[in-house]
Design a protein around this motif. Structure first.
Motif, PDB file in Angstrom:
ATOM      1  N   VAL A   9       6.879 113.319 101.487  1.00 40.55           N
ATOM      2  CA  VAL A   9       7.257 112.949 100.135  1.00 40.55           C
ATOM      3  C   VAL A   9       6.009 112.788  99.280  1.00 40.55           C
ATOM      4  O   VAL A   9       5.087 112.068  99.648  1.00 40.55           O
ATOM      5  CB  VAL A   9       8.046 111.615 100.121  1.00 40.55           C
ATOM      6  N   SER A  10       6.027 113.433  98.121  1.00 41.76           N
ATOM      7  CA  SER A  10       4.932 113.310  97.162  1.00 41.76           C
ATOM      8  C   SER A  10       5.417 112.525  95.951  1.00 41.76           C
ATOM      9  O   SER A  10       6.372 112.937  95.283  1.00 41.76           O
ATOM     10  CB  SER A  10       4.464 114.689  96.705  1.00 41.76           C
ATOM     11  N   LEU A  11       4.782 111.403  95.684  1.00 39.87           N
ATOM     12  CA  LEU A  11       5.134 110.640  94.490  1.00 39.87           C
ATOM     13  C   LEU A  11       4.565 111.291  93.239  1.00 39.87           C
ATOM     14  O   LEU A  11       5.121 111.136  92.151  1.00 39.87           O
ATOM     15  CB  LEU A  11       4.634 109.202  94.610  1.00 39.87           C
ATOM     16  N   LYS A  14       6.914 114.375  92.815  1.00 41.22           N
ATOM     17  CA  LYS A  14       8.315 113.969  93.002  1.00 41.22           C
ATOM     18  C   LYS A  14       9.068 114.982  93.849  1.00 41.22           C
ATOM     19  O   LYS A  14      10.224 115.294  93.597  1.00 41.22           O
ATOM     20  CB  LYS A  14       9.041 113.769  91.662  1.00 41.22           C
ATOM     21  N   GLU A  15       8.408 115.488  94.887  1.00 37.94           N
ATOM     22  CA  GLU A  15       9.007 116.495  95.747  1.00 37.94           C
ATOM     23  C   GLU A  15       9.071 116.019  97.191  1.00 37.94           C
ATOM     24  O   GLU A  15       8.249 115.220  97.635  1.00 37.94           O
ATOM     25  CB  GLU A  15       8.195 117.794  95.698  1.00 37.94           C
ATOM     26  N   ILE A  16      10.054 116.565  97.898  1.00 36.16           N
ATOM     27  CA  ILE A  16      10.218 116.322  99.323  1.00 36.16           C
ATOM     28  C   ILE A  16      10.113 117.682 100.003  1.00 36.16           C
ATOM     29  O   ILE A  16      10.760 118.641  99.590  1.00 36.16           O
ATOM     30  CB  ILE A  16      11.590 115.695  99.631  1.00 36.16           C
ATOM     31  N   ASN A  21       1.582 119.069 102.380  1.00 42.24           N
ATOM     32  CA  ASN A  21       0.729 119.710 101.386  1.00 42.24           C
ATOM     33  C   ASN A  21      -0.635 119.036 101.503  1.00 42.24           C
ATOM     34  O   ASN A  21      -0.784 117.881 101.135  1.00 42.24           O
ATOM     35  CB  ASN A  21       1.315 119.529  99.989  1.00 42.24           C
ATOM     36  N   LEU A  22      -1.599 119.754 101.992  1.00 41.36           N
ATOM     37  CA  LEU A  22      -2.902 119.156 102.274  1.00 41.36           C
ATOM     38  C   LEU A  22      -3.713 118.839 101.030  1.00 41.36           C
ATOM     39  O   LEU A  22      -4.718 118.142 101.097  1.00 41.36           O
ATOM     40  CB  LEU A  22      -3.705 120.073 103.207  1.00 41.36           C
ATOM     41  N   GLN A  40      15.936 111.914  96.806  1.00 42.06           N
ATOM     42  CA  GLN A  40      15.708 112.920  95.772  1.00 42.06           C
ATOM     43  C   GLN A  40      16.355 112.506  94.452  1.00 42.06           C
ATOM     44  O   GLN A  40      15.811 112.766  93.379  1.00 42.06           O
ATOM     45  CB  GLN A  40      16.241 114.284  96.217  1.00 42.06           C
ATOM     46  N   PHE A  41      17.492 111.830  94.519  1.00 39.54           N
ATOM     47  CA  PHE A  41      18.158 111.332  93.317  1.00 39.54           C
ATOM     48  C   PHE A  41      17.217 110.418  92.526  1.00 39.54           C
ATOM     49  O   PHE A  41      17.037 110.583  91.319  1.00 39.54           O
ATOM     50  CB  PHE A  41      19.438 110.577  93.702  1.00 39.54           C
ATOM     51  N   TYR A  42      16.594 109.476  93.215  1.00 40.23           N
ATOM     52  CA  TYR A  42      15.678 108.546  92.535  1.00 40.23           C
ATOM     53  C   TYR A  42      14.392 109.233  92.093  1.00 40.23           C
ATOM     54  O   TYR A  42      13.857 108.922  91.023  1.00 40.23           O
ATOM     55  CB  TYR A  42      15.376 107.335  93.426  1.00 40.23           C
ATOM     56  N   LEU A  43      13.895 110.169  92.887  1.00 43.35           N
ATOM     57  CA  LEU A  43      12.713 110.926  92.475  1.00 43.35           C
ATOM     58  C   LEU A  43      13.002 111.714  91.199  1.00 43.35           C
ATOM     59  O   LEU A  43      12.173 111.761  90.290  1.00 43.35           O
ATOM     60  CB  LEU A  43      12.267 111.870  93.596  1.00 43.35           C
ATOM     61  N   ASN A  44      14.185 112.332  91.131  1.00 48.42           N
ATOM     62  CA  ASN A  44      14.562 113.091  89.935  1.00 48.42           C
ATOM     63  C   ASN A  44      14.662 112.191  88.711  1.00 48.42           C
ATOM     64  O   ASN A  44      14.238 112.579  87.614  1.00 48.42           O
ATOM     65  CB  ASN A  44      15.884 113.824  90.153  1.00 48.42           C
ATOM     66  N   ARG A  45      15.219 110.999  88.884  1.00 54.75           N
ATOM     67  CA  ARG A  45      15.313 110.069  87.747  1.00 54.75           C
ATOM     68  C   ARG A  45      13.935 109.676  87.244  1.00 54.75           C
ATOM     69  O   ARG A  45      13.702 109.606  86.033  1.00 54.75           O
ATOM     70  CB  ARG A  45      16.127 108.829  88.133  1.00 54.75           C
ATOM     71  N   CYS A  46      13.013 109.429  88.157  1.00 53.24           N
ATOM     72  CA  CYS A  46      11.644 109.079  87.747  1.00 53.24           C
ATOM     73  C   CYS A  46      10.969 110.258  87.069  1.00 53.24           C
ATOM     74  O   CYS A  46      10.271 110.079  86.067  1.00 53.24           O
ATOM     75  CB  CYS A  46      10.840 108.616  88.954  1.00 53.24           C
ATOM     76  N   LEU A  47      11.181 111.444  87.587  1.00 46.39           N
ATOM     77  CA  LEU A  47      10.594 112.637  86.975  1.00 46.39           C
ATOM     78  C   LEU A  47      11.128 112.844  85.554  1.00 46.39           C
ATOM     79  O   LEU A  47      10.359 113.128  84.633  1.00 46.39           O
ATOM     80  CB  LEU A  47      10.875 113.869  87.835  1.00 46.39           C
ATOM     81  N   GLU A  48      12.422 112.668  85.372  1.00 48.38           N
ATOM     82  CA  GLU A  48      13.014 112.794  84.035  1.00 48.38           C
ATOM     83  C   GLU A  48      12.412 111.771  83.074  1.00 48.38           C
ATOM     84  O   GLU A  48      12.119 112.085  81.930  1.00 48.38           O
ATOM     85  CB  GLU A  48      14.530 112.614  84.107  1.00 48.38           C
TER      86      GLU A  48
END
Length: 99
Positions: A9-11, A14-16, A21-22, A40-48
């Protein structure tokens, strides 16, 4: 019950991903498909929210105060960190605990 798989998970982005990813800091977790969907739902909300905030920065006089949106963003980010901690490896848990 669904099988748990290894994910990263990358904050920042916002991807899983199933592959690390080095070039980017990531948290390693073990999760079911359902747990990944919830995260992913919460990651998408933060990205938006971040994308919305970027638009505000371009023209701050056109947008109203977003204090409630910022509060929701902080709550979502805390939820993400809690999910990552709960699903994380020992190393991930250690990293989250020091944040």
């Amino acid at each position: 019950m669904s099988e748990k798989n290894n994910y990263y998970v990358s904050l920042k982005s916002k991807e899983i991903s199933k592959n690390p990813n080095l070039t980017e800091a990531q948290y390693e977790i073990f999760a079911t498909k359902e747990e990944i969907q919830r995260l992913q739902f919460y990651l998408n909300r933060c990205l938006e929210h971040e994308q919305s905030e970027a638009r505000v920065m371009l023209n701050p006089f056109k947008f109203p105060d977003h204090s409630e949106a910022r509060k929701q963003y902080n709550e979502d980010l805390n939820t993400i960190l809690n999910i990552i901690y709960d699903l994380g490896t020992t190393e991930t848990k250690t990293d989250i605990a020091t944040v």
